[in-house]
Design a protein around this motif. Structure first.
Motif, PDB file in Angstrom:
ATOM      1  N   ALA A  71      35.940  52.632  54.257  1.00 21.49           N
ATOM      2  CA  ALA A  71      36.116  51.246  54.679  1.00 21.49           C
ATOM      3  C   ALA A  71      36.306  50.302  53.494  1.00 21.49           C
ATOM      4  CB  ALA A  71      34.911  50.796  55.501  1.00 21.49           C
ATOM      5  N   LYS A  72      36.165  50.869  52.282  1.00 26.68           N
ATOM      6  CA  LYS A  72      36.245  50.038  51.083  1.00 26.68           C
ATOM      7  C   LYS A  72      35.268  48.867  51.180  1.00 26.68           C
ATOM      8  CE  LYS A  72      41.034  51.179  50.019  1.00 26.68           C
ATOM      9  NZ  LYS A  72      42.403  50.672  49.760  1.00 26.68           N
ATOM     10  N   ALA A  73      34.030  49.224  51.599  1.00 24.08           N
ATOM     11  CA  ALA A  73      32.979  48.229  51.760  1.00 24.08           C
ATOM     12  C   ALA A  73      31.668  48.788  51.187  1.00 24.08           C
ATOM     13  CB  ALA A  73      32.798  47.873  53.230  1.00 24.08           C
ATOM     14  N   ARG A  74      30.778  47.903  50.830  1.00 23.61           N
ATOM     15  CA  ARG A  74      29.455  48.292  50.314  1.00 23.61           C
ATOM     16  C   ARG A  74      28.478  48.285  51.480  1.00 23.61           C
ATOM     17  NH1 ARG A  74      26.543  45.583  45.027  1.00 23.61           N
ATOM     18  NH2 ARG A  74      24.776  47.088  44.839  1.00 23.61           N
ATOM     19  N   ILE A  75      27.625  49.332  51.565  1.00 22.06           N
ATOM     20  CA  ILE A  75      26.717  49.476  52.707  1.00 22.06           C
ATOM     21  C   ILE A  75      25.279  49.449  52.220  1.00 22.06           C
ATOM     22  CG2 ILE A  75      25.958  51.008  54.568  1.00 22.06           C
ATOM     23  CD1 ILE A  75      28.805  52.030  54.758  1.00 22.06           C
ATOM     24  N   PHE A  76      24.514  48.618  52.933  1.00 23.09           N
ATOM     25  CA  PHE A  76      23.073  48.552  52.672  1.00 23.09           C
ATOM     26  C   PHE A  76      22.331  48.944  53.954  1.00 23.09           C
ATOM     27  CE2 PHE A  76      25.098  45.251  50.134  1.00 23.09           C
ATOM     28  CZ  PHE A  76      24.645  45.529  48.854  1.00 23.09           C
ATOM     29  N   ILE A  77      21.252  49.760  53.793  1.00 19.08           N
ATOM     30  CA  ILE A  77      20.367  50.057  54.914  1.00 19.08           C
ATOM     31  C   ILE A  77      18.992  49.537  54.530  1.00 19.08           C
ATOM     32  CG2 ILE A  77      19.289  51.870  56.293  1.00 19.08           C
ATOM     33  CD1 ILE A  77      21.759  53.562  55.876  1.00 19.08           C
ATOM     34  N   THR A  78      18.426  48.707  55.431  1.00 21.01           N
ATOM     35  CA  THR A  78      17.119  48.111  55.144  1.00 21.01           C
ATOM     36  C   THR A  78      16.095  48.652  56.131  1.00 21.01           C
ATOM     37  OG1 THR A  78      17.269  46.207  56.640  1.00 21.01           O
ATOM     38  CG2 THR A  78      18.352  46.006  54.471  1.00 21.01           C
ATOM     39  N   ASP A  79      14.833  48.445  55.731  1.00 17.80           N
ATOM     40  CA  ASP A  79      13.758  48.774  56.684  1.00 17.80           C
ATOM     41  C   ASP A  79      13.498  47.569  57.573  1.00 17.80           C
ATOM     42  OD1 ASP A  79      12.432  46.959  55.129  1.00 17.80           O
ATOM     43  OD2 ASP A  79      11.111  48.453  54.171  1.00 17.80           O
ATOM     44  N   SER A  80      12.426  47.631  58.333  1.00 18.08           N
ATOM     45  CA  SER A  80      12.151  46.553  59.291  1.00 18.08           C
ATOM     46  C   SER A  80      11.734  45.270  58.586  1.00 18.08           C
ATOM     47  CB  SER A  80      11.069  46.991  60.281  1.00 18.08           C
ATOM     48  OG  SER A  80       9.870  47.325  59.585  1.00 18.08           O
ATOM     49  N   ASN A  81      11.449  45.310  57.284  1.00 19.39           N
ATOM     50  CA  ASN A  81      11.046  44.117  56.533  1.00 19.39           C
ATOM     51  C   ASN A  81      12.206  43.522  55.731  1.00 19.39           C
ATOM     52  OD1 ASN A  81       8.302  44.233  57.341  1.00 19.39           O
ATOM     53  ND2 ASN A  81       7.984  45.949  55.885  1.00 19.39           N
TER      54      ASN A  81
ATOM     55  N   LYS B 146      13.936  45.177  53.356  1.00 19.76           N
ATOM     56  CA  LYS B 146      14.039  45.738  52.020  1.00 19.76           C
ATOM     57  C   LYS B 146      15.093  46.847  52.040  1.00 19.76           C
ATOM     58  CE  LYS B 146      10.962  48.577  50.410  1.00 19.76           C
ATOM     59  NZ  LYS B 146       9.659  49.108  49.885  1.00 19.76           N
ATOM     60  N   ILE B 147      15.961  46.843  51.011  1.00 12.93           N
ATOM     61  CA  ILE B 147      17.036  47.833  50.931  1.00 12.93           C
ATOM     62  C   ILE B 147      16.433  49.185  50.608  1.00 12.93           C
ATOM     63  CG2 ILE B 147      19.117  48.553  49.679  1.00 12.93           C
ATOM     64  CD1 ILE B 147      19.660  45.603  49.141  1.00 12.93           C
ATOM     65  N   VAL B 148      16.677  50.157  51.468  1.00 13.11           N
ATOM     66  CA  VAL B 148      16.213  51.519  51.225  1.00 13.11           C
ATOM     67  C   VAL B 148      17.371  52.418  50.795  1.00 13.11           C
ATOM     68  CG1 VAL B 148      14.255  51.318  52.769  1.00 13.11           C
ATOM     69  CG2 VAL B 148      16.453  52.044  53.693  1.00 13.11           C
ATOM     70  N   ILE B 149      18.570  52.057  51.183  1.00 19.35           N
ATOM     71  CA  ILE B 149      19.767  52.818  50.756  1.00 19.35           C
ATOM     72  C   ILE B 149      20.862  51.815  50.395  1.00 19.35           C
ATOM     73  CG2 ILE B 149      21.622  54.375  51.445  1.00 19.35           C
ATOM     74  CD1 ILE B 149      19.655  55.773  53.288  1.00 19.35           C
ATOM     75  N   ASP B 150      21.420  51.953  49.190  1.00 22.14           N
ATOM     76  CA  ASP B 150      22.560  51.165  48.721  1.00 22.14           C
ATOM     77  C   ASP B 150      23.664  52.157  48.388  1.00 22.14           C
ATOM     78  OD1 ASP B 150      24.460  49.585  47.515  1.00 22.14           O
ATOM     79  OD2 ASP B 150      23.182  48.927  45.848  1.00 22.14           O
ATOM     80  N   SER B 151      24.832  51.976  49.013  1.00 23.16           N
ATOM     81  CA  SER B 151      25.907  52.959  48.799  1.00 23.16           C
ATOM     82  C   SER B 151      26.311  53.045  47.339  1.00 23.16           C
ATOM     83  CB  SER B 151      27.138  52.594  49.655  1.00 23.16           C
ATOM     84  OG  SER B 151      27.646  51.318  49.297  1.00 23.16           O
ATOM     85  N   GLU B 152      25.962  51.984  46.540  1.00 22.47           N
ATOM     86  CA  GLU B 152      26.279  52.018  45.111  1.00 22.47           C
ATOM     87  C   GLU B 152      25.029  52.282  44.262  1.00 22.47           C
ATOM     88  OE1 GLU B 152      28.407  48.514  43.978  1.00 22.47           O
ATOM     89  OE2 GLU B 152      30.062  48.898  45.367  1.00 22.47           O
TER      90      GLU B 152
END
Length: 411
Positions: free
Chosen positions: A30-40, A42-48
């Protein structure tokens, strides 16, 4: 992405290898940056792998996602799209995708620039095409204008080239037709002036010769002087007749307000014959008439003159002790027939007898005092009344003139 996270076991294992791979794969595609956060938030996964463990709950897109809603927005030329991660109906995190709008803006600018260049090129092409088409359209019009201006300066022999089959071509054709008619009228005018001058010179020359003869001594002989004065009187009558006919033609050419009335053609023919009878008697010619009441609309004086001219000619060119027959007929149109048994008209001369100053037998016509204008005047009058004249004749047997007139004036 949120579904993939749940399917991959996201619920406590934030470092799931599967989820990291999915995030990386989608980010690349997708040529995009992806962030996955927890319920608070906070970023737990950064594609970069640069902002792990960083809180981004200050972004309202993340806040909306943690509330269970899908959200999107843009900040500093970056587009954010967020989705909640739910497990068992409970929000346990969020997925945030960020797209840089700079590339899109660059693409839009590039497209805009390209469109600008294309528009400029199209403008140049349109201008060049318009210039060429303007030349193609304007040039024939300029030719017509130049021809008209040249005609205004007295150069009547003008023609313009006709190209194509459009409105400009029709304009050129109309101009050429008009020019031909103007030239024809000018030639007729010049011929008329020349013929009129010639006709007027003839009696004037005769009068001058007779006067000079009297001045040279002929006046001393009473018999000679009386003969010369009689000849002068006849020439003056002929001159007066020519001038009168010329004035009549001029009046017909410029007359558009004719006095129109309803009259009986039968009575008019009787009046014509009554007036010509004295002339016929001097030649031992009898005019026979047969007709009935026919009411028509027109200028009575003009119709009288037209019929008078033909009947008078028939009497003049009839042999002594002969007849001139006149009769009328009432059909789809009114008709007057004038028939004589005189000298007749050669077939080749019939088409020209209505021309001004044209004479079939010039020698005989001079003796009878004709000017070659009578039939021309008749023709003009009949045409003015939207009628017709037909002639049938044979040399040595006589002539038949047929005048056809509409019952209602249509001039």
């Amino acid at each position: 992405m949120a579904d993939k996270a749940v399917e991959g076991g996201f619920g406590g294992d934030y470092n799931s290898y599967f989820i990291k791979n999915v995030a990386s794969s989608i980010s690349s595609q997708a040529k995009a940056r992806i962030f996955i956060t927890d319920s608070n938030g906070k970023i737990v996964i950064d594609s970069e792998d640069k902002l792990n463990n960083t809180r981004i709950d200050n972004l309202y897109e993340v806040q909306d996602a943690l509330k269970g809603n899908t959200s999107w927005g843009s900040h500093n030329n970056i587009l954010y799209v967020s989705n909640p991660i739910k497990l068992g109906g409970r929000v346990i995190g969020s997925v945030l995708m960020s797209y840089s709008l700079e590339e899109i803006y660059k693409t839009i600018f590039s497209v805009h620039k390209t469109l600008g260049i294309i528009s400029f090129l199209l403008l140049i092409i349109v201008m060049v095409f318009s210039y060429i088409m303007t030349g193609i359209i304007i040039e024939p019009i300029k030719n017509v204008i130049n021809a008209i201006e040249s005609m205004a300066e007295g150069n009547l022999d003008q023609r313009v080239e006709v190209k194509g089959n459009d409105e400009i071509a029709r304009l050129s054709i109309a101009f050429n037709n008009m020019n031909e008619k103007i030239n024809l009228m000018d030639r007729e005018r010049r011929q008329f002036v020349a013929d009129a001058s010639h006709e007027l010179k003839s009696p004037l020359a005769s009068i001058k010769v007779l006067v000079q003869s009297l001045l040279a001594g002929g006046i001393n002989d009473k018999n000679i002087s009386m003969e010369f004065l009689d000849n002068i009187d006849k020439e003056i009558d002929r001159l007066s007749n020519i001038v009168g006919n010329l004035l009549e033609l001029t009046k017909l050419d410029g007359s558009y307000g004719l006095k129109i009335e309803v009259f009986d053609l039968n009575d008019l023919c009787k009046d014509v014959i009554k007036k010509i009878n004295p002339i016929a008697s001097t030649r031992n010619v009898t005019i026979r008439y047969e007709g009935k009441s026919i009411l028509i609309e027109g200028n009575r004086d003009n119709i009288f003159r037209a019929i008078y001219n033909i009947v008078e000619n028939s009497v003049k060119y009839s042999n002594p002790n002969s007849y001139v027959d006149v009769w009328t007929h009432k059909g789809s149109k009114a008709k007057i027939y004038i028939k004589d048994t005189g000298i007749g008209i050669p077939e080749e001369d019939i088409p020209r007898i209505f021309e001004r100053f044209y004479r079939v037998d010039k020698t005989r016509d001079r003796k009878t005092g004709g000017s070659g204008l009578g039939l021309s005047i008749t023709n003009e009058i009949i045409k003015r009344h939207k009628g017709e004249i037909h002639v049938k004749s044979k040399v040595g047997e006589g002539s038949l003139f047929i005048i056809t007139l509409p019952y209602k004036f249509e001039g």
